[in-house]
Design a protein around this motif. Structure first.
Motif, short mmCIF file in Angstrom:
data_model
loop_
_atom_site.label_atom_id
_atom_site.label_comp_id
_atom_site.label_asym_id
_atom_site.label_seq_id
_atom_site.Cartn_x
_atom_site.Cartn_y
_atom_site.Cartn_z
N MET A 236 -3.65 -0.12 -24.34
CA MET A 236 -3.26 0.68 -23.18
C MET A 236 -4.30 0.51 -22.07
SD MET A 236 -2.43 4.69 -23.21
CE MET A 236 -3.01 5.69 -21.90
N SER A 237 -3.85 0.11 -20.90
CA SER A 237 -4.78 -0.09 -19.80
C SER A 237 -4.88 1.18 -18.96
CB SER A 237 -4.32 -1.25 -18.92
OG SER A 237 -3.10 -0.95 -18.32
N LYS A 238 -6.05 1.35 -18.35
CA LYS A 238 -6.26 2.51 -17.49
C LYS A 238 -5.58 2.30 -16.15
CE LYS A 238 -10.66 4.20 -19.17
NZ LYS A 238 -12.01 4.60 -18.82
N GLU A 239 -5.02 3.37 -15.63
CA GLU A 239 -4.46 3.35 -14.28
C GLU A 239 -5.63 3.29 -13.29
OE1 GLU A 239 -1.14 5.89 -11.92
OE2 GLU A 239 -2.60 7.01 -13.09
N THR A 240 -5.61 2.29 -12.40
CA THR A 240 -6.69 2.16 -11.44
C THR A 240 -6.17 2.32 -10.02
OG1 THR A 240 -6.45 -0.24 -11.32
CG2 THR A 240 -8.04 0.62 -12.93
N PHE A 241 -7.10 2.60 -9.13
CA PHE A 241 -6.79 2.85 -7.73
C PHE A 241 -7.73 2.02 -6.86
CE2 PHE A 241 -5.61 6.46 -10.21
CZ PHE A 241 -4.44 6.94 -9.66
N GLN A 242 -7.24 1.58 -5.72
CA GLN A 242 -8.08 0.92 -4.72
C GLN A 242 -8.71 1.99 -3.84
OE1 GLN A 242 -6.26 -2.25 -2.43
NE2 GLN A 242 -4.62 -2.36 -3.93
N VAL A 243 -9.94 1.79 -3.46
CA VAL A 243 -10.59 2.66 -2.49
C VAL A 243 -10.73 1.85 -1.20
CG1 VAL A 243 -12.60 4.07 -1.93
CG2 VAL A 243 -11.82 3.89 -4.30
N LEU A 244 -10.12 2.37 -0.13
CA LEU A 244 -10.08 1.66 1.14
C LEU A 244 -10.76 2.48 2.23
CD1 LEU A 244 -6.30 0.89 0.76
CD2 LEU A 244 -8.11 -0.75 0.39
N SER A 245 -11.38 1.78 3.16
CA SER A 245 -12.02 2.43 4.31
C SER A 245 -11.28 2.02 5.57
CB SER A 245 -13.48 1.98 4.40
OG SER A 245 -14.08 2.52 5.56
N ALA A 246 -11.06 2.98 6.46
CA ALA A 246 -10.35 2.71 7.71
C ALA A 246 -11.28 2.05 8.71
CB ALA A 246 -9.85 4.02 8.30
N ILE A 247 -10.77 1.01 9.37
CA ILE A 247 -11.49 0.35 10.45
C ILE A 247 -10.59 0.43 11.68
CG2 ILE A 247 -12.50 -1.80 11.28
CD1 ILE A 247 -12.86 -2.54 8.28
N ASP A 248 -11.01 1.21 12.66
CA ASP A 248 -10.23 1.40 13.88
C ASP A 248 -10.67 0.39 14.93
OD1 ASP A 248 -8.89 3.63 12.82
OD2 ASP A 248 -10.53 4.94 13.41
N TYR A 249 -9.70 -0.14 15.64
CA TYR A 249 -10.00 -1.02 16.76
C TYR A 249 -8.93 -0.81 17.82
CZ TYR A 249 -6.45 -4.20 14.83
OH TYR A 249 -5.29 -4.73 14.37
N PHE A 250 -9.21 -1.28 19.01
CA PHE A 250 -8.31 -1.05 20.13
C PHE A 250 -7.77 -2.37 20.66
CE2 PHE A 250 -11.11 2.51 19.75
CZ PHE A 250 -10.27 3.58 19.91
N SER A 251 -6.46 -2.44 20.79
CA SER A 251 -5.85 -3.59 21.45
C SER A 251 -5.71 -3.23 22.92
CB SER A 251 -4.50 -3.92 20.81
OG SER A 251 -3.58 -2.87 21.02
N LYS A 252 -4.96 -3.99 23.66
CA LYS A 252 -4.85 -3.74 25.10
C LYS A 252 -4.42 -2.32 25.44
CE LYS A 252 -3.90 -8.50 26.32
NZ LYS A 252 -2.92 -9.43 26.85
N GLU A 253 -3.43 -1.80 24.71
CA GLU A 253 -2.88 -0.50 25.09
C GLU A 253 -2.93 0.57 24.00
OE1 GLU A 253 1.04 -1.17 26.53
OE2 GLU A 253 0.38 -2.46 28.16
#
Length: 65
Positions: A1-18
């Motif tokens: 039986m394998s353990k349920e795993t989760f990804q840990v993600l970090s937000a990277i904000d950037y700005f396009s033209k508008e």
């Protein structure tokens, strides 16, 4: 039986033209404790802005032979 795993993600904000856009960078992994009431979180980096997303890993199986 394998353990349920989760990804840990970090937000990277950037700005396009508008408008503001966000991309997500994987910075670690998480998994449930034995009793299921908590999570262990292992980080390879620290988020600069403090925003984290913990998302269930989707195990996609390819049907290619």
């Amino acid at each position: 039986m394998s353990k349920e795993t989760f990804q840990v993600l970090s937000a990277i904000d950037y700005f396009s033209k508008e408008n503001k856009k966000t991309t997500w960078q994987k910075i670690g992994i998480a998994f449930r404790t034995k009793d299921g009431n908590g999570m262990h979180v292992l980080l390879n980096a620290l988020p600069i802005n403090g925003r984290l997303l913990i998302k269930k890993n989707e195990n996609k199986i390819s049907n290619q032979g």
